[in-house]
Write a protein that holds these residues in place. Structure first.
Motif, PDB file in Angstrom:
ATOM      1  N   TYR A   7      28.903  36.347  34.779  1.00 35.36           N
ATOM      2  CA  TYR A   7      28.396  36.681  36.115  1.00 35.36           C
ATOM      3  C   TYR A   7      29.635  37.008  36.930  1.00 35.36           C
ATOM      4  O   TYR A   7      30.379  36.096  37.313  1.00 35.36           O
ATOM      5  CB  TYR A   7      27.669  35.497  36.738  1.00 35.36           C
TER       6      TYR A   7
ATOM      7  N   PHE B 148      32.969  35.000  36.305  1.00 35.98           N
ATOM      8  CA  PHE B 148      32.662  33.722  35.652  1.00 35.98           C
ATOM      9  C   PHE B 148      31.964  33.934  34.306  1.00 35.98           C
ATOM     10  O   PHE B 148      30.900  34.543  34.233  1.00 35.98           O
ATOM     11  CB  PHE B 148      31.773  32.881  36.581  1.00 35.98           C
TER      12      PHE B 148
ATOM     13  N   GLY C 195      24.119  23.649  33.832  1.00 34.91           N
ATOM     14  CA  GLY C 195      25.153  24.673  33.965  1.00 34.91           C
ATOM     15  C   GLY C 195      25.861  25.038  32.675  1.00 34.91           C
ATOM     16  O   GLY C 195      26.836  25.783  32.678  1.00 34.91           O
ATOM     17  N   SER C 196      25.360  24.545  31.536  1.00 29.43           N
ATOM     18  CA  SER C 196      26.053  24.824  30.272  1.00 29.43           C
ATOM     19  C   SER C 196      25.712  26.206  29.706  1.00 29.43           C
ATOM     20  O   SER C 196      26.354  26.648  28.759  1.00 29.43           O
ATOM     21  CB  SER C 196      25.759  23.725  29.247  1.00 29.43           C
ATOM     22  N   GLY C 197      24.697  26.865  30.259  1.00 28.20           N
ATOM     23  CA  GLY C 197      24.395  28.230  29.834  1.00 28.20           C
ATOM     24  C   GLY C 197      23.059  28.415  29.123  1.00 28.20           C
ATOM     25  O   GLY C 197      22.778  29.497  28.602  1.00 28.20           O
ATOM     26  N   LYS C 198      22.221  27.400  29.121  1.00 33.57           N
ATOM     27  CA  LYS C 198      20.932  27.475  28.416  1.00 33.57           C
ATOM     28  C   LYS C 198      20.050  28.597  28.975  1.00 33.57           C
ATOM     29  O   LYS C 198      19.542  29.434  28.231  1.00 33.57           O
ATOM     30  CB  LYS C 198      20.189  26.123  28.509  1.00 33.57           C
ATOM     31  N   SER C 199      19.883  28.599  30.299  1.00 39.70           N
ATOM     32  CA  SER C 199      19.037  29.639  30.906  1.00 39.70           C
ATOM     33  C   SER C 199      19.655  31.020  30.737  1.00 39.70           C
ATOM     34  O   SER C 199      18.943  32.010  30.529  1.00 39.70           O
ATOM     35  CB  SER C 199      18.822  29.365  32.397  1.00 39.70           C
ATOM     36  N   THR C 200      20.964  31.080  30.814  1.00 36.65           N
ATOM     37  CA  THR C 200      21.654  32.370  30.644  1.00 36.65           C
ATOM     38  C   THR C 200      21.369  32.945  29.265  1.00 36.65           C
ATOM     39  O   THR C 200      21.119  34.153  29.126  1.00 36.65           O
ATOM     40  CB  THR C 200      23.171  32.188  30.863  1.00 36.65           C
TER      41      THR C 200
END
Ligand code: ADP
Ligand code: MG
Length: 274
Positions: free
Chosen positions: A11, A14, A37-42
């Motif tokens: 993003y 980042f 915030g570890s990136g699961k949704s990303t």
């Protein structure tokens, strides 16, 4: 069915995912775990093209997702987003019917097969009795089940679930995960589910993938991934892991000196099976 290789997503400056690789076959239920915030949704957004990768590739049934039309993608993969946008004025039936859109021709209206799929999805998610209600009148848990119903009505080989049980009470959590597991086992669906509750993930998933700061830090059967050492280092808190008395699968609970006085003196960290 799903093949991800060296996926990197950013993003702006980042970097939210770094060199993530994972594959998922039909009939398999894989849990995506890791701290906030570890990136699961990303990762889930990248598969459905809501964010564009900086590098790597994502293939669905051997085809690059970037090359699929929106409609092809929607026939392959249904998603339950973490925070879905749902117009308050729409009825539950209208929302679940949207799941059939990728199966309809241009300007074609729903046929019997579409209505049957919608009815099945409403019944499976215990939302049939809500069909005529407007979204704005529902509780958080009811809305969550309607979004799951919409994804099921889509009848796709791959189901992507982002915290599907986050707003549900214990009974509905179990019902939803039982259903998803059954769709995997009997229906041959592939499921990738971000689940922040480690014990729930451990009970239901065949395999877990743990993310931390955008990297995969653990992958394998729940017993392997949910080790007290890895959890302590990733979550920054001590945890106790013990086998579920009925299933033998790992149950995880945080421990602290305040909640468990005397623990420091013992100097112990619970280990699976001990
Ligand atoms: P998780 O689902 O594991 O909680 P996310 O994938 O939502 O994590 O977020 C991963 C990281 O990316 C977080 O640090 C978050 O703040 C950041 N992030 C997520 N979405 C955006 C965005 N649209 N713009 C900028 N940063 C984002
Ligand atoms: Mg998330």
């Amino acid at each position: 069915m799903l093949e991800i290789r060296d996926l990197t997503v950013a993003y702006g400056e980042f970097v939210a995912l770094r060199q993530v690789s994972l594959s998922l076959g039909a009939g398999e239920m894989v849990g995506l775990v890791g701290p906030n915030g570890s990136g699961k949704s990303t990762l889930i957004r990248a598969i459905t093209r809501l964010v564009r990768p900086l590098g790597g590739r994502i293939r669905l049934d051997g085809k690059e997702v970037g090359r699929l039309s929106q409609r092809e993608l929607a026939r392959w993969a249904a998603v339950v987003p973490q925070n879905p946008y749902l117009p308050d004025a729409f009825t539950v039936l209208e929302v679940v019917l949207m799941g059939r859109t990728p199966h309809l021709g241009l300007l074609q209206s729903e046929g019997r097969a579409d209505l049957a799929a919608v009815r099945r999805a409403l019944e499976q998610t215990d939302t049939w009795q809500l069909a005529g209600r407007r979204m704005g009148e529902l509780s958080g848990g009811e809305r969550q089940r309607v979004v799951i119903a919409r994804a099921l009505a889509q009848e796709t080989p791959l189901l992507l679930l982002d915290e599907p049980t986050a707003h549900l009470d214990m009974g509905h959590q179990a019902a939803v995960l039982d259903l998803v597991r059954q769709l995997c086992r009997r229906g041959g669906k592939a499921v990738l589910a971000a689940v922040h509750d480690l014990s729930l993930a451990g009970q239901y998933c065949d395999r877990l993938v743990m993310l931390n700061e955008g990297r995969i830090v653990g992958e394998g059967e729940p017993q392997e991934v949910l080790s007290p050492e890895l959890l302590a280092s990733v979550y920054g808190t001590r945890v106790w892991v013990f086998p579920h008395p009925l299933t033998g699968r790992p149950v995880v609970t945080p421990v602290s000196e305040a909640a468990c006085p005397g623990l420091e003196a013992e100097g112990s960290t619970g280990t699976f099976g001990s």
